[in-house]
Design a protein around this motif. Structure first.
Motif, PDB file in Angstrom:
ATOM      1  N   ALA A  33      45.192  37.446  53.255  1.00 53.76           N
ATOM      2  CA  ALA A  33      45.694  38.114  52.045  1.00 53.76           C
ATOM      3  C   ALA A  33      44.798  39.314  51.735  1.00 53.76           C
ATOM      4  CB  ALA A  33      45.735  37.173  50.855  1.00 53.76           C
ATOM      5  N   TYR A  34      45.234  40.120  50.789  1.00 56.98           N
ATOM      6  CA  TYR A  34      44.423  41.251  50.321  1.00 56.98           C
ATOM      7  C   TYR A  34      43.460  40.680  49.283  1.00 56.98           C
ATOM      8  CZ  TYR A  34      48.116  44.478  52.063  1.00 56.98           C
ATOM      9  OH  TYR A  34      49.019  45.180  52.818  1.00 56.98           O
ATOM     10  N   MET A  35      42.300  40.247  49.736  1.00 60.81           N
ATOM     11  CA  MET A  35      41.392  39.536  48.837  1.00 60.81           C
ATOM     12  C   MET A  35      40.682  40.480  47.871  1.00 60.81           C
ATOM     13  SD  MET A  35      42.087  36.600  49.552  1.00 60.81           S
ATOM     14  CE  MET A  35      42.714  35.504  50.823  1.00 60.81           C
ATOM     15  N   ASN A  36      40.274  41.634  48.392  1.00 63.23           N
ATOM     16  CA  ASN A  36      39.409  42.493  47.594  1.00 63.23           C
ATOM     17  C   ASN A  36      40.089  43.042  46.340  1.00 63.23           C
ATOM     18  OD1 ASN A  36      36.768  43.853  47.452  1.00 63.23           O
ATOM     19  ND2 ASN A  36      38.070  45.652  47.436  1.00 63.23           N
ATOM     20  N   THR A  37      41.410  43.126  46.365  1.00 64.69           N
ATOM     21  CA  THR A  37      42.122  43.637  45.197  1.00 64.69           C
ATOM     22  C   THR A  37      42.745  42.506  44.377  1.00 64.69           C
ATOM     23  OG1 THR A  37      43.805  44.178  46.827  1.00 64.69           O
ATOM     24  CG2 THR A  37      42.583  46.004  45.894  1.00 64.69           C
ATOM     25  N   TYR A  54      39.191  40.566  60.810  1.00 65.21           N
ATOM     26  CA  TYR A  54      38.792  39.321  60.127  1.00 65.21           C
ATOM     27  C   TYR A  54      39.947  38.958  59.193  1.00 65.21           C
ATOM     28  CZ  TYR A  54      37.507  42.131  56.031  1.00 65.21           C
ATOM     29  OH  TYR A  54      37.545  42.976  54.949  1.00 65.21           O
ATOM     30  N   ASN A  78      41.696  36.884  56.642  1.00 70.72           N
ATOM     31  CA  ASN A  78      41.609  35.877  55.574  1.00 70.72           C
ATOM     32  C   ASN A  78      42.969  35.681  54.886  1.00 70.72           C
ATOM     33  OD1 ASN A  78      41.739  38.156  53.938  1.00 70.72           O
ATOM     34  ND2 ASN A  78      39.512  38.232  53.676  1.00 70.72           N
ATOM     35  N   PHE A 118      41.273  52.445  53.940  1.00 70.97           N
ATOM     36  CA  PHE A 118      41.944  51.157  54.141  1.00 70.97           C
ATOM     37  C   PHE A 118      42.710  51.127  55.469  1.00 70.97           C
ATOM     38  CE2 PHE A 118      45.360  48.256  52.002  1.00 70.97           C
ATOM     39  CZ  PHE A 118      44.842  47.149  52.631  1.00 70.97           C
ATOM     40  N   CYS A 177      37.258  43.519  51.481  1.00 72.16           N
ATOM     41  CA  CYS A 177      36.065  42.785  51.036  1.00 72.16           C
ATOM     42  C   CYS A 177      34.827  43.108  51.867  1.00 72.16           C
ATOM     43  CB  CYS A 177      36.303  41.282  51.096  1.00 72.16           C
ATOM     44  SG  CYS A 177      37.088  40.666  49.595  1.00 72.16           S
ATOM     45  N   ASP A 216      42.956  41.609  57.249  1.00 68.76           N
ATOM     46  CA  ASP A 216      44.346  41.440  57.690  1.00 68.76           C
ATOM     47  C   ASP A 216      45.235  42.505  57.053  1.00 68.76           C
ATOM     48  OD1 ASP A 216      43.468  39.456  55.564  1.00 68.76           O
ATOM     49  OD2 ASP A 216      45.618  39.517  55.176  1.00 68.76           O
ATOM     50  N   GLY A 217      45.005  42.837  55.796  1.00 73.24           N
ATOM     51  CA  GLY A 217      45.779  43.900  55.158  1.00 73.24           C
ATOM     52  C   GLY A 217      45.571  45.207  55.896  1.00 73.24           C
ATOM     53  N   GLY A 218      44.327  45.509  56.200  1.00 73.73           N
ATOM     54  CA  GLY A 218      43.956  46.750  56.874  1.00 73.73           C
ATOM     55  C   GLY A 218      44.363  46.775  58.339  1.00 73.73           C
TER      56      GLY A 218
HETATM   57  C1  TPP Z   1      45.646  53.530  50.866  1.00 73.60           C
HETATM   58  C2  TPP Z   1      45.039  52.485  50.027  1.00 73.60           C
HETATM   59  N1  TPP Z   1      45.815  51.621  49.341  1.00 73.60           N
HETATM   60  C3  TPP Z   1      45.259  50.646  48.603  1.00 73.60           C
HETATM   61  C4  TPP Z   1      43.898  50.507  48.543  1.00 73.60           C
HETATM   62  C5  TPP Z   1      43.299  49.430  47.691  1.00 73.60           C
HETATM   63  N2  TPP Z   1      42.732  48.359  48.495  1.00 73.60           N
HETATM   64  C6  TPP Z   1      41.424  48.284  48.778  1.00 73.60           C
HETATM   65  S1  TPP Z   1      40.999  46.940  49.661  1.00 73.60           S
HETATM   66  C7  TPP Z   1      42.604  46.394  49.653  1.00 73.60           C
HETATM   67  C8  TPP Z   1      42.990  45.090  50.275  1.00 73.60           C
HETATM   68  C9  TPP Z   1      42.265  44.762  51.519  1.00 73.60           C
HETATM   69  O1  TPP Z   1      42.847  43.646  52.110  1.00 73.60           O
HETATM   70  P1  TPP Z   1      42.389  43.180  53.541  1.00 73.60           P
HETATM   71  O2  TPP Z   1      42.484  44.284  54.499  1.00 73.60           O
HETATM   72  O3  TPP Z   1      43.136  41.939  53.878  1.00 73.60           O
HETATM   73  O4  TPP Z   1      40.827  42.864  53.356  1.00 73.60           O
HETATM   74  P2  TPP Z   1      40.158  41.738  52.425  1.00 73.60           P
HETATM   75  O5  TPP Z   1      39.863  42.382  51.106  1.00 73.60           O
HETATM   76  O6  TPP Z   1      41.101  40.603  52.314  1.00 73.60           O
HETATM   77  O7  TPP Z   1      38.908  41.378  53.125  1.00 73.60           O
HETATM   78  C10 TPP Z   1      43.443  47.297  48.967  1.00 73.60           C
HETATM   79  C11 TPP Z   1      44.875  47.090  48.743  1.00 73.60           C
HETATM   80  C12 TPP Z   1      43.110  51.416  49.269  1.00 73.60           C
HETATM   81  N3  TPP Z   1      41.771  51.336  49.283  1.00 73.60           N
HETATM   82  N4  TPP Z   1      43.683  52.386  49.997  1.00 73.60           N
END
Ligand code: TPP
Ligand code: SF4
Ligand code: SF4
Ligand code: SF4
Ligand code: MG
Lengths: 98, 307
Positions: B137-141, B133, B135, B72, B50, B107-109
């Protein structure tokens, strides 16, 4: 952004050569309610300013004077965080009327 | 530590006009982090998520500092490479300025796909601050579960269904994993306590060497609450001991805040849509397990802090 540029006119690799250009993009029309400032209740604690996610609380000489409605999305964090004077808030939210 | 007047005098380096949801906590993190970084030049990057997506929609950028778009999984690798190049240029005399390096990741990243890159960068000893940061969960997707998602939380990949009421597993404790790297500075902070976060960013940058801050970031969309509560729900997470504010400086644990009266976890959970299904009486046992887990983790942390 006025007109789409041709790829040859753009910086290499899609670089954005100047920082902070998002200020030119207006997000104010997302708002469904707007913050109203009541200076008589303001103690200039700056909590509204530091918590605004959209950098939309306007300061002049370090003091709150109002809101940048081009960017303010009406989240209401400023009003919620505002301690005000004697428990009377210096920011209240009011519904936008079309 | 800079007070609010001093921070205000510095001026914003993260601007409005970005496309985050109204009331987004992630943009508060970026704004306050850059304010805390002060007037020294800083180079930044952010993992896809996000924060990056909403702040860098071409040809606009909310970053008024040099910013590199990372994938990511490699925010930590990106900034560590830049820092290594900087050290070399400094040795060669090409660059003389004192420059700081900051990486951001969700958090995903960070807990998930970027963990290797982060661990490597920390172990190599780069002079960088990594801010996760979180949050949860994977919010942006579209709100998929991550290893930071708390037990019981309903996400699109751990939905509340007839058989399984939300995420089954407890969340991973990344802050402790980072502390185990033995780096100079590791801390937890929260959106909703600007002075705690400012202090920690300043400290991390002044310390030199690798530093890591995990900041809990309420997300009004993924957590499901009215946008004005972003800072308040952050603070309440601290008051329940779900998210203690603490730091580990040169191996020394220090608690930065002890709630006057620990609030029960459901006070925090039931203000959020993602936990709403757990209000049903048949799920009382899950709430009890969650409370037990929090109390146990709090006790462990306190032991480390009293060493
Ligand atoms: C290798 C790869 N897999 C999947 C994605 C798709 N993708 C983009 S943002 C995201 C989720 C991000 O989650 P987080 O790191 O928690 O950040 P948030 O969106 O919650 O702020 C995903 C799965 C990507 N960009 N690159
Ligand atoms: S309503 Fe939200 S976006 Fe608008 S000024 Fe207040 S905190 Fe900022
Ligand atoms: S939070 Fe309220 S009292 Fe404090 S500066 Fe803003 S308007 Fe004034
Ligand atoms: S989904 Fe959450 S983290 Fe993403 S922009 Fe919206 S409020 Fe911010
Ligand atoms: Mg996330």
């Amino acid at each position: 952004m006025s007109e789409l540029k041709k790829y040859k006119e753009l910086a290499l690799g899609g670089n954005i050569e100047k920082g902070g250009t998002a200020v030119d993009f207006k997000t104010g029309d997302w708002r469904s309610s707007r913050p109203i400032y009541h200076p008589e209740n303001c103690i200039q604690c700056l909590f509204c300013w530091v918590y605004c996610p959209d950098s939309a609380v306007i300061l002049k000489d370090g003091k709150v004077t109002g809101f940048n409605l081009d960017h303010c999305k009406g989240c209401g964090i400023c009003a919620h965080e505002c301690p005000g004077k004697k428990k009377v808030k210096a920011i209240t939210m009011e519904e936008e009327v079309k | 530590m800079a007070n609010l007047k001093e921070l205000a005098a510095r001026g914003d380096k993260f601007t409005g006009g970005h496309r985050a949801c109204a009331g987004c906590g992630a943009t508060i993190v970026a704004r306050q982090a850059l304010l805390a970084a002060g007037d020294k030049p800083v180079v930044t990057t952010c993992a896809t998520g996000c924060l990056e997506v909403v702040s860098t929609i071409f040809p606009y950028t909310a970053w008024d500092v040099p910013f590199i778009h990372s994938a990511f999984e490699n925010s930590a690798a990106t900034i560590s490479g830049v820092e290594a190049a900087y050290q070399s240029l400094k040795r060669q005399g090409t660059v003389t300025e004192d420059i700081r390096f900051m990486a951001f990741g969700g958090d995903g990243g960070t807990y998930d796909i970027g963990l290797q890159a982060l661990s490597g960068a920390m172990e190599r000893g780069h002079n960088m601050l990594y801010i996760c940061y979180d949050n949860q969960a994977y919010m942006n997707t579209g709100i998929q579960r991550s290893s930071a998602t708390p037990k019981g939380s309903s996400t699109t990949t751990s939905p509340n269904g007839k058989k399984i009421p939300g995420k089954v597993q407890f969340r991973k404790n990344l802050t402790e994993i980072m502390a185990a790297h033995g780096i100079p500075y590791v801390a937890q902070s929260v959106v909703g306590n600007w002075s705690d976060f400012t202090k920690k960013v300043e400290k991390a940058l002044a310390k030199g060497g690798p530093a890591f801050i995990a900041i809990l970031q309420p997300c009004r969309l993924g957590w499901g609450y009215p946008p004005e509560l972003t800072a308040e729900l952050g603070r309440l997470a601290v008051e329940t001991n779900f998210w203690p504010l603490y730091e580990v400086e040169d191996g020394q644990y220090k608690l930065n805040h002890t709630p006057k009266e620990r609030q029960p976890i459901d006070e925090w959970m039931f203000q959020q849509e993602r936990f709403r299904h757990l209000k049903r009486p048949e799920h009382q046992a899950i709430i009890a397990q969650i409370q037990q887990d929090i109390d146990a983790r709090w006790e462990q942390l306190n032991k480390k802090c009293s060493l």
